[in-house]
Design a protein around this motif. Structure first.
Motif, PDB file in Angstrom:
ATOM      1  N   VAL A  28       0.848  -1.213   0.000  1.00  0.00           N
ATOM      2  CA  VAL A  28       0.000   0.000   0.000  1.00  0.00           C
ATOM      3  C   VAL A  28       0.875   1.252   0.000  1.00  0.00           C
ATOM      4  O   VAL A  28       0.604   2.234  -0.708  1.00  0.00           O
ATOM      5  CB  VAL A  28      -0.969  -0.015   1.208  1.00  0.00           C
ATOM      6  N   SER A  29       1.955   1.221   0.780  1.00  0.00           N
ATOM      7  CA  SER A  29       2.868   2.364   0.823  1.00  0.00           C
ATOM      8  C   SER A  29       3.497   2.618  -0.549  1.00  0.00           C
ATOM      9  O   SER A  29       3.614   3.756  -0.999  1.00  0.00           O
ATOM     10  CB  SER A  29       3.953   2.079   1.875  1.00  0.00           C
ATOM     11  N   LEU A  30       3.879   1.533  -1.235  1.00  0.00           N
ATOM     12  CA  LEU A  30       4.455   1.670  -2.574  1.00  0.00           C
ATOM     13  C   LEU A  30       3.414   2.195  -3.567  1.00  0.00           C
ATOM     14  O   LEU A  30       3.706   3.041  -4.410  1.00  0.00           O
ATOM     15  CB  LEU A  30       4.995   0.307  -3.050  1.00  0.00           C
ATOM     16  N   LYS A  31       2.176   1.697  -3.434  1.00  0.00           N
ATOM     17  CA  LYS A  31       1.111   2.201  -4.312  1.00  0.00           C
ATOM     18  C   LYS A  31       0.915   3.699  -4.096  1.00  0.00           C
ATOM     19  O   LYS A  31       0.761   4.468  -5.051  1.00  0.00           O
ATOM     20  CB  LYS A  31      -0.201   1.467  -4.034  1.00  0.00           C
ATOM     21  N   ASN A  32       0.937   4.138  -2.835  1.00  0.00           N
ATOM     22  CA  ASN A  32       0.762   5.571  -2.536  1.00  0.00           C
ATOM     23  C   ASN A  32       1.883   6.411  -3.141  1.00  0.00           C
ATOM     24  O   ASN A  32       1.657   7.515  -3.637  1.00  0.00           O
ATOM     25  CB  ASN A  32       0.666   5.802  -1.032  1.00  0.00           C
ATOM     26  N   LYS A  33       3.096   5.864  -3.095  1.00  0.00           N
ATOM     27  CA  LYS A  33       4.219   6.574  -3.741  1.00  0.00           C
ATOM     28  C   LYS A  33       3.996   6.661  -5.256  1.00  0.00           C
ATOM     29  O   LYS A  33       4.313   7.662  -5.899  1.00  0.00           O
ATOM     30  CB  LYS A  33       5.547   5.851  -3.462  1.00  0.00           C
ATOM     31  N   GLY A  34       3.457   5.583  -5.804  1.00  0.00           N
ATOM     32  CA  GLY A  34       3.107   5.580  -7.231  1.00  0.00           C
ATOM     33  C   GLY A  34       2.064   6.645  -7.532  1.00  0.00           C
ATOM     34  O   GLY A  34       2.174   7.365  -8.534  1.00  0.00           O
ATOM     35  N   ASN A  35       1.070   6.763  -6.642  1.00  0.00           N
ATOM     36  CA  ASN A  35       0.034   7.790  -6.842  1.00  0.00           C
ATOM     37  C   ASN A  35       0.637   9.192  -6.802  1.00  0.00           C
ATOM     38  O   ASN A  35       0.251  10.068  -7.584  1.00  0.00           O
ATOM     39  CB  ASN A  35      -1.050   7.678  -5.756  1.00  0.00           C
TER      40      ASN A  35
ATOM     41  N   ALA B  10       2.372  13.929 -10.032  1.00  0.00           N
ATOM     42  CA  ALA B  10       3.444  14.823 -10.499  1.00  0.00           C
ATOM     43  C   ALA B  10       3.727  14.639 -11.998  1.00  0.00           C
ATOM     44  O   ALA B  10       4.660  15.231 -12.536  1.00  0.00           O
ATOM     45  CB  ALA B  10       4.722  14.565  -9.698  1.00  0.00           C
ATOM     46  N   HIS B  11       2.899  13.788 -12.671  1.00  0.00           N
ATOM     47  CA  HIS B  11       3.055  13.521 -14.103  1.00  0.00           C
ATOM     48  C   HIS B  11       4.394  12.870 -14.434  1.00  0.00           C
ATOM     49  O   HIS B  11       4.921  13.033 -15.530  1.00  0.00           O
ATOM     50  CB  HIS B  11       2.887  14.798 -14.934  1.00  0.00           C
ATOM     51  N   ASP B  12       4.936  12.134 -13.470  1.00  0.00           N
ATOM     52  CA  ASP B  12       6.169  11.372 -13.706  1.00  0.00           C
ATOM     53  C   ASP B  12       5.756   9.916 -13.919  1.00  0.00           C
ATOM     54  O   ASP B  12       5.780   9.099 -12.998  1.00  0.00           O
ATOM     55  CB  ASP B  12       7.110  11.522 -12.502  1.00  0.00           C
ATOM     56  N   TRP B  13       5.324   9.628 -15.144  1.00  0.00           N
ATOM     57  CA  TRP B  13       4.749   8.307 -15.416  1.00  0.00           C
ATOM     58  C   TRP B  13       5.741   7.161 -15.232  1.00  0.00           C
ATOM     59  O   TRP B  13       5.362   6.123 -14.675  1.00  0.00           O
ATOM     60  CB  TRP B  13       4.140   8.252 -16.831  1.00  0.00           C
ATOM     61  N   PRO B  14       7.023   7.286 -15.648  1.00  0.00           N
ATOM     62  CA  PRO B  14       7.943   6.152 -15.457  1.00  0.00           C
ATOM     63  C   PRO B  14       8.110   5.775 -13.980  1.00  0.00           C
ATOM     64  O   PRO B  14       8.119   4.597 -13.628  1.00  0.00           O
ATOM     65  CB  PRO B  14       9.266   6.650 -16.056  1.00  0.00           C
ATOM     66  N   SER B  15       8.230   6.794 -13.097  1.00  0.00           N
ATOM     67  CA  SER B  15       8.364   6.490 -11.658  1.00  0.00           C
ATOM     68  C   SER B  15       7.091   5.867 -11.114  1.00  0.00           C
ATOM     69  O   SER B  15       7.135   4.969 -10.266  1.00  0.00           O
ATOM     70  CB  SER B  15       8.681   7.770 -10.871  1.00  0.00           C
TER      71      SER B  15
ATOM     72  N   ALA C  45      -1.022   4.471 -15.753  1.00  0.00           N
ATOM     73  CA  ALA C  45       0.304   5.069 -15.977  1.00  0.00           C
ATOM     74  C   ALA C  45       0.858   4.618 -17.335  1.00  0.00           C
ATOM     75  O   ALA C  45       1.488   5.401 -18.055  1.00  0.00           O
ATOM     76  CB  ALA C  45       1.257   4.683 -14.850  1.00  0.00           C
ATOM     77  N   TYR C  46       0.612   3.347 -17.696  1.00  0.00           N
ATOM     78  CA  TYR C  46       1.033   2.867 -19.015  1.00  0.00           C
ATOM     79  C   TYR C  46       0.303   3.613 -20.128  1.00  0.00           C
ATOM     80  O   TYR C  46       0.898   3.963 -21.157  1.00  0.00           O
ATOM     81  CB  TYR C  46       0.764   1.365 -19.156  1.00  0.00           C
ATOM     82  N   ILE C  47      -0.998   3.861 -19.949  1.00  0.00           N
ATOM     83  CA  ILE C  47      -1.772   4.605 -20.952  1.00  0.00           C
ATOM     84  C   ILE C  47      -1.144   5.977 -21.168  1.00  0.00           C
ATOM     85  O   ILE C  47      -0.993   6.446 -22.300  1.00  0.00           O
ATOM     86  CB  ILE C  47      -3.258   4.712 -20.537  1.00  0.00           C
ATOM     87  N   LYS C  48      -0.735   6.612 -20.068  1.00  0.00           N
ATOM     88  CA  LYS C  48      -0.098   7.933 -20.175  1.00  0.00           C
ATOM     89  C   LYS C  48       1.217   7.852 -20.962  1.00  0.00           C
ATOM     90  O   LYS C  48       1.633   8.810 -21.594  1.00  0.00           O
ATOM     91  CB  LYS C  48       0.167   8.520 -18.786  1.00  0.00           C
ATOM     92  N   GLN C  49       1.879   6.696 -20.903  1.00  0.00           N
ATOM     93  CA  GLN C  49       3.135   6.502 -21.643  1.00  0.00           C
ATOM     94  C   GLN C  49       2.904   5.919 -23.040  1.00  0.00           C
ATOM     95  O   GLN C  49       3.856   5.583 -23.734  1.00  0.00           O
ATOM     96  CB  GLN C  49       4.058   5.552 -20.877  1.00  0.00           C
TER      97      GLN C  49
END
Length: 474
Positions: A7-14, A19-24, A49-53
Motif C-alpha cells: 500500500v505504501s508503494l502504491k501511494n508513492k506511485g500515486n 506529479a506527471h512522472d509516469w515512469p516512476s 500510468a502505461y496509458i499515459k506513456q
C-alpha cells in the motif's frame, strides 16, 4: 507487513502519477505488485500510468489481470477499453465500454465513449467498403490558377516559388491564430507532395564542411515549441539543414500549422530540409488523434485528403553520412533486413502501413533493454533488444540508429550501448507529461551534440481539441 509495504508503494506511485512522472509511477506500482500480486487496483493504477506513456499493450495486459482477479471491477474494464480504443481496436473496446455502461449507467463519460466507439466501428466498416485501390487524387478538379485570393486577405502572396517573406509572414500569422488562404495551402501541399514523392524511400545525405544538420523527433502539433527550437538553434537556411523524424501532427492542436510550416521549408530547401514519415502521418491515426478534425475545422475535408496523399509520399528513412539510419520507429522482426531492403522498398505501392511488414515496423517498433525481440508494449509492432541493434549496425556499417516515437523525460536517450538514440521534440507532451524536448546537431564530424529545451507557453487551446468526439482526450 508485505500488505502494508504494498500500500505504501502504491501511494508513492500515486504521488508520482500526480506529479506527471509516469515512469516512476510505473516503477512504484510494479513494486507494489511484487509485494502483493492479488490486489486488482494495483494493476489498474499501473495500466493508467502505461496509458499515459502510450504503452497500450501493457495497459491491456494489466487491466485483463485485474479483471481476472475481480470480474466486477468496473475500472479495469474502463482502462482496457481506453487502451484498446487508443490502438484503434474499436471492436474489442466496444465490448468493454458496454460492460462499463451496464455496470455504471450514471457514468456519462463512459456512455459518450461507448457511443463514439460505435460510430468508429461503423465508419471503419464504411471506409473499408468504399476503398478503391486507385482512387483519383483529391486534387483532381482543383483549378488553382483561377482560384481568387480576395483583396481582404492580409498576408504575403505566394507566387510560383516559396520565399522567405512568405515564411516569415506565415510564422507570425500562425502565432496570432490566423490561417493561410486555402489557395496557398493547396499550393504548398501539392508542391511538397511532388518533391517528396520523387525522393527515395531512404534519403541519403552527407554534411558538407561549414554546414550543420539538426535532427528533431516528434513535434505533435506543438507549434510554439517548434518555434522555440528555431529560436534557440537557428532557423532553417541554405547552410543549416533540418530532419524532422515523423509525427508532426495529431494530439497537439496546431498540427496544420506545423505541417504547413515544415512543408514551406521543404519547398524552400528541398535538398537540405528532410521529412521522414511517422506512424501519425497515417489516415487511421489522423482520424482518431485530431489532425483530420483540425483540417476540417480550419480549412476543409479536401485539405485533409491532400495532406493524406502527401503523407503517403514521404520517405520512411534518412541515412546521415552513411553512419546514422534515422527512422521514426525502429528495427525489424527479421535480422536479414539490410539498408538495401529499405532502398528497394516501393512505398508508393502501399499508402497506409497496415498491420505487418517492413513499413509498419519502420513506423511502429520500439527498443527494449532485454536481448532478443519481445511483444510490443503498445499492442502494435514489436520490441527489439540491444543484440538486435548491434547486429544491424555491424551488418550495415552504422554507428547507430536514430529514432523517435516515444517520450523520453530528458528529451533524448542513448541506449543499446550507444547504438540506439531516441530523440523526442515535444516538451511537456500533451500539456500533461513533465518531459523536456531535445534535438541533435551534427556537423561534418558526425558526432552527435544533444540539446534539451523546455516547453513554452501557448494560447489556451487544449491538446486533442479537434479529436473525434473527444475520444482519447481524457
Amino acid at each position: 507487513m508485505a500488505a502494508e509495504d504494498a500500500v505504501s508503494l502504491k501511494n508513492k506511485g500515486n504521488d508520482a502519477f500526480k506529479a506527471h512522472d509516469w515512469p516512476s509511477a510505473v516503477d512504484y506500482y510494479s513494486k507494489a505488485i511484487e509485494a502483493n500480486d492479488q490486489e486488482p487496483s494495483f494493476y489498474t493504477n499501473r495500466a493508467q500510468a502505461y496509458i499515459k506513456q502510450e504503452a497500450y499493450g501493457y495497459a491491456i495486459a494489466d487491466a485483463s489481470k485485474a479483471i481476472e482477479l475481480d470480474q466486477n471491477f468496473v475500472k479495469a474494464y474502463y482502462r482496457r477499453a481506453m487502451a484498446n480504443t487508443a490502438v484503434l481496436r474499436h471492436a474489442d473496446a466496444i465490448h468493454d465500454w458496454k460492460i462499463v455502461v451496464r455496470k455504471n449507467p450514471a457514468d456519462k463519460t463512459a456512455k459518450m465513449q461507448y457511443e463514439a466507439c460505435q460510430k468508429m466501428v461503423k465508419r471503419d466498416a464504411f471506409l473499408k467498403a468504399i476503398e478503391v485501390a486507385d482512387a483519383p487524387s483529391a486534387a483532381e478538379g482543383l483549378d488553382l490558377e483561377n482560384m481568387v485570393v480576395e483583396s481582404s486577405y492580409d498576408g504575403v502572396p505566394l507566387k510560383e516559388e516559396m520565399t522567405q517573406d512568405f515564411i516569415d509572414d506565415m510564422i507570425e500569422r500562425f502565432k496570432t491564430g490566423k490561417l493561410l488562404h486555402k489557395k496557398y495551402v493547396y499550393q504548398i501541399i501539392l508542391k511538397v507532395k511532388d518533391i517528396v514523392y520523387n525522393e527515395p524511400t531512404m534519403v541519403e545525405t552527407h554534411i558538407q564542411s561549414g554546414k550543420k544538420l539538426t535532427v528533431c523527433g516528434d513535434t505533435h502539433g506543438q507549434y510554439f515549441d517548434l518555434l522555440e527550437i528555431f529560436r534557440l538553434n537557428g532557423y532553417p537556411s541554405a547552410t543549416h539543414g533540418y530532419l524532422f523524424n515523423g509525427d508532426f501532427v495529431d494530439r497537439g492542436s496546431w498540427s496544420s500549422e506545423i505541417a504547413l510550416l515544415l512543408y514551406a521549408y521543404k519547398w524552400m530547401y528541398p535538398s537540405s530540409f528532410f521529412l521522414n514519415r511517422g506512424n501519425h502521418e497515417t489516415d487511421d491515426m489522423n482520424r482518431m488523434y485530431g489532425f483530420e478534425g483540425e483540417c476540417k475545422h480550419k480549412y476543409n475535408e479536401r485539405v485533409f485528403k491532400i495532406f493524406s496523399e502527401s503523407f503517403s509520399a514521404l520517405p520512411l528513412a534518412t541515412l546521415i553520412g552513411d553512419k546514422y539510419l534515422t527512422l521514426h520507429g525502429g528495427l525489424f522482426s527479421d535480422d536479414k533486413i539490410t539498408l538495401d531492403d529499405i532502398r528497394k522498398l516501393n512505398r508508393h505501392n502501399q499508402r497506409q502501413p497496415g498491420q505487418s511488414g517492413l513499413m509498419m515496423e519502420m513506423l511502429w517498433t520500439d527498443p527494449q533493454p532485454q536481448p532478443g525481440r519481445g511483444p510490443s508494449k503498445r499492442g502494435v509492432g514489436l520490441q527489439f533488444g540491444p543484440d538486435v541493434t548491434k547486429r544491424f549496425c555491424e551488418a550495415n556499417n552504422l554507428k547507430a540508429i536514430i529514432r523517435s516515437h516515444e517520450v523520453r523525460m530528458d528529451g533524448y536517450e542513448v541506449e543499446h550501448n550507444g547504438h540506439c538514440i531516441t530523440v523526442f521534440s515535444a516538451p511537456r507532451y500533451c500539456d500533461s507529461t513533465e518531459n523536456k524536448g531535445a534535438y541533435i546537431n551534427f556537423d561534418n564530424s558526425y558526432e552527435p551534440e544533444y540539446h534539451q529545451f523546455d516547453a513554452v507557453p501557448h494560447p489556451d487551446i487544449k491538446p486533442m481539441a479537434y479529436a473525434n468526439n473527444g475520444m482519447m482526450g481524457m
